[in-house]
Design a protein around this motif. Structure first.
Motif, PDB file in Angstrom:
ATOM      1  N   SER A 192     -10.627 -50.490 -14.386  1.00 21.56           N
ATOM      2  CA  SER A 192     -11.742 -51.360 -14.020  1.00 21.56           C
ATOM      3  C   SER A 192     -12.017 -52.421 -15.072  1.00 21.56           C
ATOM      4  CB  SER A 192     -12.999 -50.518 -13.790  1.00 21.56           C
ATOM      5  OG  SER A 192     -13.271 -49.714 -14.928  1.00 21.56           O
ATOM      6  N   ALA A 193     -11.443 -52.269 -16.271  1.00 21.86           N
ATOM      7  CA  ALA A 193     -11.619 -53.293 -17.296  1.00 21.86           C
ATOM      8  C   ALA A 193     -10.890 -54.580 -16.937  1.00 21.86           C
ATOM      9  CB  ALA A 193     -11.114 -52.780 -18.642  1.00 21.86           C
ATOM     10  N   ASN A 194      -9.940 -54.485 -16.015  1.00 21.31           N
ATOM     11  CA  ASN A 194      -9.208 -55.673 -15.559  1.00 21.31           C
ATOM     12  C   ASN A 194      -9.536 -55.903 -14.091  1.00 21.31           C
ATOM     13  OD1 ASN A 194      -7.450 -57.688 -14.889  1.00 21.31           O
ATOM     14  ND2 ASN A 194      -5.579 -56.525 -15.285  1.00 21.31           N
ATOM     15  N   PRO A 195     -10.393 -56.869 -13.774  1.00 23.10           N
ATOM     16  CA  PRO A 195     -10.855 -57.031 -12.392  1.00 23.10           C
ATOM     17  C   PRO A 195      -9.958 -57.908 -11.520  1.00 23.10           C
ATOM     18  CG  PRO A 195     -12.036 -58.547 -13.803  1.00 23.10           C
ATOM     19  CD  PRO A 195     -11.096 -57.764 -14.705  1.00 23.10           C
ATOM     20  N   ASN A 196      -8.821 -58.386 -12.038  1.00 22.92           N
ATOM     21  CA  ASN A 196      -8.038 -59.380 -11.312  1.00 22.92           C
ATOM     22  C   ASN A 196      -6.933 -58.754 -10.459  1.00 22.92           C
ATOM     23  OD1 ASN A 196      -9.469 -61.543 -12.437  1.00 22.92           O
ATOM     24  ND2 ASN A 196      -8.150 -61.590 -14.244  1.00 22.92           N
ATOM     25  N   ILE A 197      -6.746 -59.315  -9.285  1.00 26.22           N
ATOM     26  CA  ILE A 197      -5.590 -58.975  -8.445  1.00 26.22           C
ATOM     27  C   ILE A 197      -4.845 -60.271  -8.137  1.00 26.22           C
ATOM     28  CG2 ILE A 197      -6.630 -56.933  -7.399  1.00 26.22           C
ATOM     29  CD1 ILE A 197      -7.187 -58.667  -4.900  1.00 26.22           C
ATOM     30  N   VAL A 198      -3.546 -60.161  -7.867  1.00 25.77           N
ATOM     31  CA  VAL A 198      -2.707 -61.328  -7.615  1.00 25.77           C
ATOM     32  C   VAL A 198      -2.470 -61.468  -6.117  1.00 25.77           C
ATOM     33  CG1 VAL A 198      -0.458 -62.395  -7.999  1.00 25.77           C
ATOM     34  CG2 VAL A 198      -1.579 -61.142  -9.853  1.00 25.77           C
ATOM     35  N   ILE A 199      -2.686 -62.670  -5.606  1.00 27.75           N
ATOM     36  CA  ILE A 199      -2.379 -63.006  -4.218  1.00 27.75           C
ATOM     37  C   ILE A 199      -1.147 -63.904  -4.248  1.00 27.75           C
ATOM     38  CG2 ILE A 199      -3.232 -63.987  -2.069  1.00 27.75           C
ATOM     39  CD1 ILE A 199      -4.774 -61.524  -3.042  1.00 27.75           C
ATOM     40  N   SER A 200      -0.111 -63.523  -3.514  1.00 30.26           N
ATOM     41  CA  SER A 200       1.203 -64.136  -3.701  1.00 30.26           C
ATOM     42  C   SER A 200       1.474 -65.340  -2.811  1.00 30.26           C
ATOM     43  CB  SER A 200       2.304 -63.091  -3.477  1.00 30.26           C
ATOM     44  OG  SER A 200       2.209 -62.542  -2.182  1.00 30.26           O
ATOM     45  N   SER A 201       0.599 -65.639  -1.868  1.00 33.62           N
ATOM     46  CA  SER A 201       0.811 -66.819  -1.037  1.00 33.62           C
ATOM     47  C   SER A 201      -0.495 -67.241  -0.382  1.00 33.62           C
ATOM     48  CB  SER A 201       1.863 -66.561   0.039  1.00 33.62           C
ATOM     49  OG  SER A 201       1.310 -65.861   1.131  1.00 33.62           O
ATOM     50  N   GLU A 202      -0.503 -68.464   0.112  1.00 32.99           N
ATOM     51  CA  GLU A 202      -1.685 -68.969   0.811  1.00 32.99           C
ATOM     52  C   GLU A 202      -1.836 -68.362   2.199  1.00 32.99           C
ATOM     53  OE1 GLU A 202       1.678 -71.756   1.860  1.00 32.99           O
ATOM     54  OE2 GLU A 202       1.016 -70.577   0.138  1.00 32.99           O
ATOM     55  N   ASP A 203      -0.809 -67.640   2.672  1.00 36.50           N
ATOM     56  CA  ASP A 203      -0.868 -67.023   3.998  1.00 36.50           C
ATOM     57  C   ASP A 203      -1.427 -65.602   3.970  1.00 36.50           C
ATOM     58  OD1 ASP A 203       0.339 -69.287   5.166  1.00 36.50           O
ATOM     59  OD2 ASP A 203       2.328 -68.538   4.637  1.00 36.50           O
ATOM     60  N   GLN A 204      -1.431 -64.985   2.770  1.00 34.36           N
ATOM     61  CA  GLN A 204      -1.695 -63.555   2.691  1.00 34.36           C
ATOM     62  C   GLN A 204      -3.086 -63.171   3.173  1.00 34.36           C
ATOM     63  OE1 GLN A 204      -1.085 -61.628  -1.244  1.00 34.36           O
ATOM     64  NE2 GLN A 204       0.626 -60.639  -0.198  1.00 34.36           N
ATOM     65  N   LEU A 205      -4.066 -64.030   2.936  1.00 35.53           N
ATOM     66  CA  LEU A 205      -5.442 -63.716   3.339  1.00 35.53           C
ATOM     67  C   LEU A 205      -5.927 -64.605   4.483  1.00 35.53           C
ATOM     68  CD1 LEU A 205      -7.163 -63.009  -0.103  1.00 35.53           C
ATOM     69  CD2 LEU A 205      -5.932 -61.447   1.410  1.00 35.53           C
ATOM     70  N   ASN A 206      -4.976 -65.148   5.251  1.00 38.47           N
ATOM     71  CA  ASN A 206      -5.348 -65.898   6.453  1.00 38.47           C
ATOM     72  C   ASN A 206      -6.019 -64.973   7.460  1.00 38.47           C
ATOM     73  OD1 ASN A 206      -4.465 -68.402   5.705  1.00 38.47           O
ATOM     74  ND2 ASN A 206      -2.570 -68.357   6.883  1.00 38.47           N
ATOM     75  N   ILE A 207      -6.965 -65.484   8.196  1.00 36.27           N
ATOM     76  CA  ILE A 207      -7.611 -64.680   9.230  1.00 36.27           C
ATOM     77  C   ILE A 207      -8.217 -65.623  10.267  1.00 36.27           C
ATOM     78  CG2 ILE A 207      -9.812 -64.608   7.990  1.00 36.27           C
ATOM     79  CD1 ILE A 207     -10.185 -61.751   9.054  1.00 36.27           C
ATOM     80  N   ASN A 208      -8.165 -65.206  11.539  1.00 34.77           N
ATOM     81  CA  ASN A 208      -8.831 -65.993  12.576  1.00 34.77           C
ATOM     82  C   ASN A 208     -10.033 -65.217  13.113  1.00 34.77           C
ATOM     83  OD1 ASN A 208      -8.016 -64.223  14.725  1.00 34.77           O
ATOM     84  ND2 ASN A 208      -6.004 -65.224  14.769  1.00 34.77           N
ATOM     85  N   SER A 209     -10.732 -65.798  14.041  1.00 33.45           N
ATOM     86  CA  SER A 209     -12.012 -65.245  14.492  1.00 33.45           C
ATOM     87  C   SER A 209     -11.871 -63.910  15.214  1.00 33.45           C
ATOM     88  CB  SER A 209     -12.711 -66.252  15.410  1.00 33.45           C
ATOM     89  OG  SER A 209     -11.893 -66.551  16.539  1.00 33.45           O
TER      90      SER A 209
END
Length: 326
Positions: A192-209
């Protein structure tokens, strides 16, 4: 599997005189105790082969794994897959491949033999890929986190078959798990001392309605070899495998592991891990992220970090995520 004989299994098979034909002998009971329709064979050009008979109705095309020095052929009219050695210098490896395929088919129904055979060959195709290396520590952590989610959460909602089918990450799916309109992206991080996670592309967290997307974040830290609570990636793989009872599903699981770069033949005993807390975040609204919609035209292959200290408003409990998957 090791063959329970020192005799060359193709001894005594006569080379057929007609192009395209094979002479075959049923694999003996000592290596084929369930008497499956699996045969040692010799091709018309004197190549050793393994022939697997199957029933498939209706028959549909299936993608066959590729090897540099082994041919894999699917003969629809004969209802058989032939695995043929093309380079005689690889006989020892080919014998191991054949023995493993035979072993993997022992408890498989005739209707499932074709698929199970192909899945096992896909694993070998990945294993024999030139310049293959073991998983890096970061890759081990990522796989462990995905397997923990599969074992503890996906299986809590879905049967084994559906849970495995939803594990799309090893097939380069846009998210690690997909269940209908619910998606889970799995991340591992240090304490928990390191709060960062890596997202590897602009598509990874895409979401629609119409979709729901959750981040599953697990703390994993390296630990010493004498830590009795520590575990290796192999320990986690074996724990999940024990929960799978269908031979065909085991073959599918092993194929996904191969796509992820994991093989039982690799030794990970020098890399032990300890498990910390696990968190779920719902990715919606103003969740801090870069997605394809926020990128200007011409911007792609974006890699970035998310500081989870800024995501507390999006934390949800496990039951919320489990309920969404039901």
């Amino acid at each position: 599997m090791t063959l329970k004989t020192t005799r060359y299994p193709w001894s005594g098979l006569v080379v057929p005189s007609t192009k395209g034909e094979y002479t075959a002998r049923l694999v003996a009971d000592e290596n084929n105790p369930k008497q499956q329709r699996v045969f040692w064979a010799i091709s018309w050009n004197a190549h050793p082969a393994l022939l697997v008979e199957y029933t498939c109705n209706p028959w549909k095309p299936i993608e066959l794994p590729s090897f540099k020095n082994i041919g894999v052929y699917d003969y629809r009219d004969e209802g058989s897959i032939v695995i043929e050695l093309l380079d005689m210098d690889m006989q020892d490896i080919f014998l191991k491949v054949g023995a493993d395929v035979i072993s993997s088919l022992q408890d498989v129904s005739e209707n499932a033999c074709r698929r199970a055979c192909v899945l096992r060959l896909e694993r070998w195709s990945s294993l024999l890929r030139p310049a293959r290396t073991k998983l890096t520590p970061e890759a081990q952590k990522g796989l462990i986190a995905e397997l923990h989610f599969l074992q503890h959460d996906a299986l809590a909602v879905h049967g084994i078959g559906a849970a495995l089918n939803g594990w799309t990450g090893p097939e380069a799916g846009p998210r690690d798990f997909a269940y209908g309109q619910v998606f889970i992206e799995v991340k591992s991080k240090r304490s928990s001392a390191n709060p960062n996670i890596v997202i590897s592309s602009e598509d990874q967290l895409n979401i629609n309605s119409s979709e729901q997307l959750f981040l599953y974040v697990e703390e994993l830290n390296s630990t010493t070899s004498d830590d009795e609570q520590g575990f290796t990636v192999t320990d986690v793989v074996n724990a999940v495998r024990k929960a799978i009872h269908s031979p065909l599903q085991v073959a599918a699981f092993d194929s996904k592991l191969a796509n992820a770069g994991y093989f039982d033949e690799d030794d990970y005993s020098d890399s032990k891990w300890s498990e910390g807390a696990t968190y779920y975040y719902t990715v919606n609204g103003d969740f801090p992220k870069i997605d394809s919609q926020s990128c200007k035209p011409g911007v792609s292959r974006v890699t970035y970090q998310i500081d989870l200290d800024y995501c507390d408003d999006y934390l949800v409990d496990r039951s919320t995520a489990i309920g969404a998957m039901e």
